[in-house]
Every structure is written in structure tokens, then in C-alpha cells.
Write an enzyme that holds these catalytic residues in place. Sequence first.
Site, PDB file in Angstrom:
ATOM      1  N   ASN A  10      -0.573   4.537  -0.144  1.00 35.58           N
ATOM      2  CA  ASN A  10      -1.255   5.778   0.240  1.00 35.58           C
ATOM      3  C   ASN A  10      -2.135   5.633   1.489  1.00 35.58           C
ATOM      4  OD1 ASN A  10      -3.149   4.192  -0.927  1.00 35.58           O
ATOM      5  ND2 ASN A  10      -4.103   5.789  -2.161  1.00 35.58           N
ATOM      6  N   ASP A  45      -1.657  -1.257  -3.941  1.00 36.59           N
ATOM      7  CA  ASP A  45      -1.937  -0.476  -5.150  1.00 36.59           C
ATOM      8  C   ASP A  45      -0.741  -0.494  -6.102  1.00 36.59           C
ATOM      9  OD1 ASP A  45      -0.136   1.496  -4.008  1.00 36.59           O
ATOM     10  OD2 ASP A  45      -1.797   1.967  -2.640  1.00 36.59           O
ATOM     11  N   ASP A  93       0.846  -1.196   0.000  1.00 40.48           N
ATOM     12  CA  ASP A  93       0.000   0.000   0.000  1.00 40.48           C
ATOM     13  C   ASP A  93       0.881   1.247   0.000  1.00 40.48           C
ATOM     14  OD1 ASP A  93      -1.981   1.892   0.374  1.00 40.48           O
ATOM     15  OD2 ASP A  93      -2.138   1.541   2.537  1.00 40.48           O
ATOM     16  N   ASP A 138      -8.335 -16.389 -16.921  1.00 37.38           N
ATOM     17  CA  ASP A 138      -9.186 -16.865 -15.833  1.00 37.38           C
ATOM     18  C   ASP A 138     -10.230 -17.879 -16.324  1.00 37.38           C
ATOM     19  OD1 ASP A 138      -9.848 -16.197 -12.957  1.00 37.38           O
ATOM     20  OD2 ASP A 138     -11.812 -15.852 -13.849  1.00 37.38           O
ATOM     21  N   ASP A 168      -4.355   3.722   2.718  1.00 30.86           N
ATOM     22  CA  ASP A 168      -5.767   3.338   2.837  1.00 30.86           C
ATOM     23  C   ASP A 168      -5.931   1.848   3.165  1.00 30.86           C
ATOM     24  OD1 ASP A 168      -5.101   2.169   0.478  1.00 30.86           O
ATOM     25  OD2 ASP A 168      -6.730   3.056  -0.711  1.00 30.86           O
ATOM     26  N   HIS A 198      -3.615 -17.402  -5.332  1.00 31.06           N
ATOM     27  CA  HIS A 198      -4.570 -16.660  -4.494  1.00 31.06           C
ATOM     28  C   HIS A 198      -5.853 -17.439  -4.221  1.00 31.06           C
ATOM     29  CE1 HIS A 198      -5.896 -16.267  -8.527  1.00 31.06           C
ATOM     30  NE2 HIS A 198      -7.032 -15.723  -8.143  1.00 31.06           N
TER      31      HIS A 198
HETATM   32  C1  GLC Z   1     -10.610 -17.932 -10.976  1.00 27.77           C
HETATM   33  C2  GLC Z   1      -9.855 -16.983 -10.086  1.00 27.77           C
HETATM   34  C3  GLC Z   1     -10.621 -16.813  -8.809  1.00 27.77           C
HETATM   35  C4  GLC Z   1     -11.975 -16.228  -9.153  1.00 27.77           C
HETATM   36  C5  GLC Z   1     -12.699 -17.058 -10.196  1.00 27.77           C
HETATM   37  C6  GLC Z   1     -13.824 -16.292 -10.805  1.00 27.77           C
HETATM   38  O1  GLC Z   1     -10.674 -19.199 -10.451  1.00 27.77           O
HETATM   39  O2  GLC Z   1      -8.547 -17.426  -9.888  1.00 27.77           O
HETATM   40  O3  GLC Z   1      -9.960 -16.020  -7.884  1.00 27.77           O
HETATM   41  O4  GLC Z   1     -12.757 -16.138  -8.000  1.00 27.77           O
HETATM   42  O5  GLC Z   1     -11.877 -17.435 -11.256  1.00 27.77           O
HETATM   43  O6  GLC Z   1     -13.328 -15.254 -11.603  1.00 27.77           O
HETATM   44 CA    CA Z   2      -3.595   2.011  -1.295  1.00 29.09          CA
END
Ligand code: GLC
Ligand code: CA
Length: 560
Positions: free
Chosen positions: A27, A33, A25, A203, A29, A331
Site C-alpha cells: 500500500n 505488510d 509492501d 524468542d 507506505d 534477521h
Molecule cells: C531475539 C530476536 C531479536 C530481538 C530480541 C529481543 O533475539 O531475534 O530480533 O531483538 O530477541 O526480542
Molecule cells: Ca505497507
Amino acid sequence: MNYSQSKIWWKEAVVYQIYPRSFMDSNHDGIGDLRGIISRLDYLKKLGVDVIWLSPVYQSPNDDNGYDISDYRAIMKEFGTMEDFDEMLEQIHARGMRLVMDLVVNHTSDEHAWFVESRKSEDNPYRDYYFWREGREGKAPNNWGSCFSGSAWKYDETTDMYYLHLFSEKQPDLNWDNPKVREEVFDMMDWWCRKGIDGFRMDVISFISKEKGLPDGYQYPDSLYGIPRSVNGPHVHEYLQEMNSKVLSRYDLMTVGECSGVTIDEAKKYASADGKELSMVFQFEHVGLDDGPYGKWTDRRMELDAFRKVMSKWQTELQDVAWNSLFLGNHDQPRSLSRFGNDAPKYRQACAKMLATCIHMMQGTPYIYQGEELGMTNCPFDSLEELRDIESINAFHELTAAGKVSEQDMMRYINMRGRDTARTPMQWDSTANAGFTDGTPWIKVNPNYTEINAKSQMEDPDSVFCYYQQLIRLRKQEPVIVYGTYELLEPDHESLYVYTRTLEEDKILVVCSFSEREVVYMLPEEFRRGKVLLGNVRTGISAEEMSLCLKPYEALVIKK
Ligand code: GLC
Ligand code: CA
């Protein structure tokens, strides 16, 4: 020369995934970013990675942290401006690195202009950009379940019809069978390519082609909904080939498809050597091995044998015909150290290095998820209020309300497998909030940041960070790591994962112990006079040593 040995830059690359909300981060918040990323590019350069994959930074109402995009050509306000983006791209290139953007085109946000139009009336020009259907006896048009719990259909009063959303209600699925949708997407991709980006991570791209007529899907006896018939659908390869000929082939890109549900045969098409579709895919077989009756919501642990079998299958079956991506975490997955290894303070350093060795020495392009290079661990969550992830929160409500899982068990499962475990802020140093922000972070910080953080590791030659540096460097020095053939040894060993890589005269042996006890291992003859290229315990072996007493979680790379 066969495909596995033909030289391409992205085969030699190591990719680093940034989850921008939690990276840095700038700034105050509490939200990471773009300027925060710019300020940490030297860190990534120091680590040695070649490519950055950036999770979505486009304008989004953040129902699913940026995976619900309302404008593909604008930057999310919380993350900065297009000028910040341009500067970031320039700074990445100035350091000799490349940028791969997340491309989320299976669906948009319900706040995207196309959907806002589409929902207005049945004869709106954008109607057919999405899937609208009438209900079936007052219920959803079919039995498909959403990946985020509940039905995959949402009723909309405006026209008394339902729209399809394989993810959240705020992520309506785009209708790829409509040529106008494909044109819009390709145009947008071209726009980003002209800006000079270096590739796309696509994705859930394996979901874009739905089965004709949207028939009911198979429903497990214990589940509330059927499985959507959208995985590796009838036209997916056709659409990707069209994308490739209209956009991808005109630039020098690295592309990776997120292909949940992909089989070996399908992967050979998506990532085929002829380059007609994508560079490579993410397969998910190895991260589904610890699933239980409610999918990921379980406390089952991964078994070495199953993991080794699946990894070896992908290594050998794609050899010469397609290219692998190598990952243990991202993630959407828990922290790899907590899941595949042992994150207890006594073992975590050795174990994080061992897991890294195991995956980075395989054939394919390795991906590092932010913080993995520090051995970050799953963040513990004490209550539902601390969670931010829509998938975990929805699943908690659905499974507890249906009486399938108790609240206590569900919290335990979320702490082992939920996505927030790995989405907490990057641990930069031991100051407040791990140096991520001096505001209030959008999600809690893992309390172990005082022990696990980048600053202390960069100063310590024995750290996980420095080990990753060596792994990455080694890959640049030894072509066998990139281009060699994989062979599994000791296929039934209780606690060791052992394999070799061979490229003409060069041969390396990789030995990884998944045990917290000592294990005796007989070195194969040809490696007894070998040179240790890397190890997390020993840095050499004495001449003609025959058997090694491996320490807990020891990893060793020996060159013949
Ligand atoms: C993929 C992404 C995931 C997201 C999903 C819907 O699996 O990696 O984070 O929630 O698609 O876009
Ligand atoms: Ca920020």
C-alpha cells in the site's frame, strides 16, 4: 527405531523466514505488510518451502521492530488487520504450506496494558508481572547489562524503583516465576493455536527464568556491565514442560526455541526426543565464532576449521537424542554469503550455492532467511543516519563514547555484523526500490538489486534461486538427507568441508570447497562410481574418476 529416524513432518520440512517489514509492501507506505506477503505466496510455493516462520506481526510501538509487543492479540496497524491475517493463514494452508508464528514472551513492550498497570504502584495487581527492585546506593539493583547496551535496569520515578529489561528500555522482562504470567501467556498461545497456526518460534526463550535473588553476573575486565544470570535459568525446563502439557501437546505443532547460550546438554533437554518441551532449538555457537573482545563488534572472519568443528559437534552429539535446526542467517545476523563466504561478484553465485549445499545436506531442519535464496549480500551503510537498528545505534554510541572503538572502526563493524545488513528490502526485480515498494522504503535498499533479484533469477536455470529449488526437491526425494547419520571426513582439510550421510544402504557424500582457488580432492573409493545428485559446477563425474579438481567454491553431492 532410534529418534533420528522416527518420521515427523517438521523433520522433513524446509522453513522460510519472513521479516515482514522488508518483505513486500502492498500500500505504498514503504513498509512491508500482510497483503504484501499474500501477494508473494506463490513465489514461496515455487521455491518449494513447507513452512513459513513469520517474525512478529503483533501490535507494537516498534522500538525493536515488532519484538516489543503491546498487544499479543492484535495485528500491527502498519502490517494490516486481523482479517488480513486470517486470509493470509488460509492462503498459506491452501497452498499446502504451514505457518509458524514468532512468540515473544520473555518481555513485552512498556506500552503493553500489563506494564502500564504494573508501573502505577507497588500494590497494583500487575506489579509482580515484571521485575521491580530498589536501587543499590542510588544505582541499578545489580550489574547486569542489557543486550542493547547500557544497564539492564531502568529507573522509574512513579514508585522510585527500577525495572529489569534485558533488551531495550521499552522491553521490560516478564516475571515467569509468577504463575499468573504463565497462565496469561499460555492462554494467549492457545488462542493463536485455535486460529489454526502450526507452531511457534520462541524468542530468547532460554532467558525466561532468572536466577533467584538476581545476583550480580560475571563481568569481563574490559566490559562495562556484568552478564545477566538468566541463561538456561533454574526453572526454564519446568516452565516449558508446563507450556507443553497445557498448550503445545494439544496441537500438532512445530516449535523452535531461540536459545542463545545453549549448550549441547541443555539442548538435549529443550529438544528432547520424548517431546516434553520443544521440537528443536536454535543454537548460536557457530555464529559466535567470529566474535571479538566487544562481542559481535569486530571485523574478525570466521575460520573454516572452527565452523566445521562446531557444526560437527552438534551433528554428532544430538544424533538419536534431539533434533537440530540448521541456519546460517536470520534477521539478527549478517547475510550468510557475506559472512561465511565470498560476496564478490565473480564468486557470489557459486559461493551462495556452496553454502546452501553445506547446510541443507546436514541433519536437521534447514531455515532460509528471506533473500538468502537469491544470494543477497550485506547492504553497505555509509552513515549512522541510514541505520534503523536499535542494537547497532546504541552500541555505536556506547563503544565510541567509552573510547573503546573509533567511529570509523565501529561503522566498519556495523557494516560487517550489524543487523540492518540483512534487514533491507527483499529484492524482487530491477525496477525502482527493487520492486519492494513504490513509496519510500523504511530502510535503504541494497544498491545491487539490479543484479541480484528474484525476477531475473526465476528465469535463469543457473541461478541461486533455481539451485535452492533443486536442493529442496532433493530433500523430498532422498530420505537419507533427512534421516541419515552424519560423519565428518577430512577433519583437518585446509579448505574443504566434507561429510557423509548414511541411512541403511543409502549413502551420500557432500563436498564443499571454501576456497577461491582450485583444490584437488581424492574421491573415497565407494563414491567413484557414484551419481552426482547435485552440484554447482559439474553435474556428473566420469566413471571411476579418482581425483577431482574442484573449482572455486564448488559443491558436490554424490550418491554411492
Ligand atoms: C531475539 C530476536 C531479536 C530481538 C530480541 C529481543 O533475539 O531475534 O530480533 O531483538 O530477541 O526480542
Ligand atoms: Ca505497507
